[in-house]
Every structure is written in C-alpha cells, then in structure tokens.
Scaffold this active site. Structure first.
Site: not given
Ligand code: 3PG
Length: 208
Positions: A46, A130, A42
C-alpha cells in the site's frame, strides 16, 4: 503449493500486517517483531516503500518469513516474487489473480468472506484462506458456522482483530493463525517506538 505456506502459518500464531512508509524502517521494525516472537510478517503493498522493505527483510533477516499483502492482481504477484516474498496474501480472489498464482512458485493465501467464495477457492485447491474482513464479515460466529459444512478449510482471519478478540479466533478449530496491525500501528512505526512494538509482539506471541 500451499503445503509450504501451511507450515509457516501453523507456527505463526499471529501475523503482523504492516504498512511501511519508509524503507529504512523495515529492518528495525522486523527485528522488533522477531524479538517479540513474531517471525511471519506481511508487508502490505500500500506504500511506495513496500517492495523495498520486503527486499531488505528477505535479504537481512533469515529468521523471518516475509510476505506481501494487499496483492490484488498478477502484477502485484510478480512484483512480490521479484522482491523475494516467501508468500503472498490477498484480501479477496479474482480469476486473474488465481490464474497468475497458479503459474507462481510462491504460495498465495487468497481471501474469502462467505461460503461461496470459500467454495470457489476450494475448487482451485486452496485449503488455506484468509477470512477478510473478519469482524465486519461476521467474525467468530461466521467462522464457526462455515466450519460445519466446510471443515476442511483453515483460515487466517484479519480485519478488526486485536488483543481483545484474537484469542477467541485462535480457539476455533478452523483458524490456523490471525493477522492484524495492532502490534505495529502506523503511529508506533512513525515514532520508531521499537521497544513498544516488541512488547506488544510478545503479548501477541503468547496467544499462540
Ligand atoms: C488490513 O487489511 O489492514 C488487515 O486486515 C489488518 O486489519 P486491522 O488493521 O484491522 O488489523
């Protein structure tokens, strides 16, 4: 529509959630993860580089299933499809996003954090969701509780998951896979430490 996605998530186990700052990091990073046994990736929308990264992985790594994350609205969804994403993930779900997803051939994994959100998505036909932010929204006990009345929904929890608690989530009957950034942190990617990423991916992949 989620049928295709279900198959991908069922075999994923752990889904790396990636923040890619430079397009040129996309292929070595994805290769390192695939070598470690994680092939469902994924790429979060961002960074400026995210869509270019998805294009590169989709084009050059046929063994990987690359999707986009942080898909917040219809525009993000269309840009993901154009880049070649094979699935899309959202931290939540809005009417605008779900309306756009209903028109798309590429499946969406929408986010929910409580029973009402889960039920609203179920009304729209989403049996795979999710669970976000997993740890902050109640973690394993919350998912266990939701699994009583809403056992037909399968979740991919993310947010605060790491090597210490991933197995606890994966042991739940309503968890199909977990997502997280721990095996490909921003620091490791910046350093280009692909060997360490492969090592951490192998450990994560053994949790399946
Ligand atoms: C995110 O939004 O970055 C994901 O859910 C991953 O979260 P994490 O960095 O806590 O694993």
């Amino acid at each position: 529509m989620q049928k295709k996605l279900a198959e991908v998530l069922e075999q994923a186990g752990v889904v790396p959630v990636l923040v890619i700052e430079k397009v040129e990091d996309a292929l070595p990073l994805a290769e390192a993860l695939v070598e470690g046994g994680l092939n469902v990736l994924e790429v979060t929308l961002r960074t400026e580089a995210a869509l270019g990264a998805v294009e590169q992985i989709a084009k050059h790594l046929p063994d990987a299933h690359v999707g986009t994350g942080t898909v917040l609205n219809g525009d993000d969804l269309r840009r993901s499809v154009d880049a070649g994403a094979s699935f899309m993930v959202s931290p939540g779900s809005t009417e605008q996003l779900l309306d756009a997803a209903a028109e798309s051939d590429v499946p969406l994994l929408p986010g929910a954090a409580n029973p009402s959100e889960v039920m609203r998505l179920l009304e729209r036909g989403y049996r795979y969701q999710k669970f976000f932010p997993a740890e902050a929204a109640g973690g394993v006990p919350m998912l266990k509780s939701i699994g009583g009345p809403l056992a037909q929904v399968k979740f991919c929890p993310t947010g605060g998951i790491g090597p210490g608690n991933a197995a606890d989530y994966l042991a739940l009957s309503n968890v199909v896979c977990v997502g997280g950034s721990w095996m490909a942190s921003a620091g490791l990617v910046r350093e280009g430490n692909w060997a360490e990423i492969t090592r951490l991916a192998k450990v994560a992949s053994a949790l399946k």
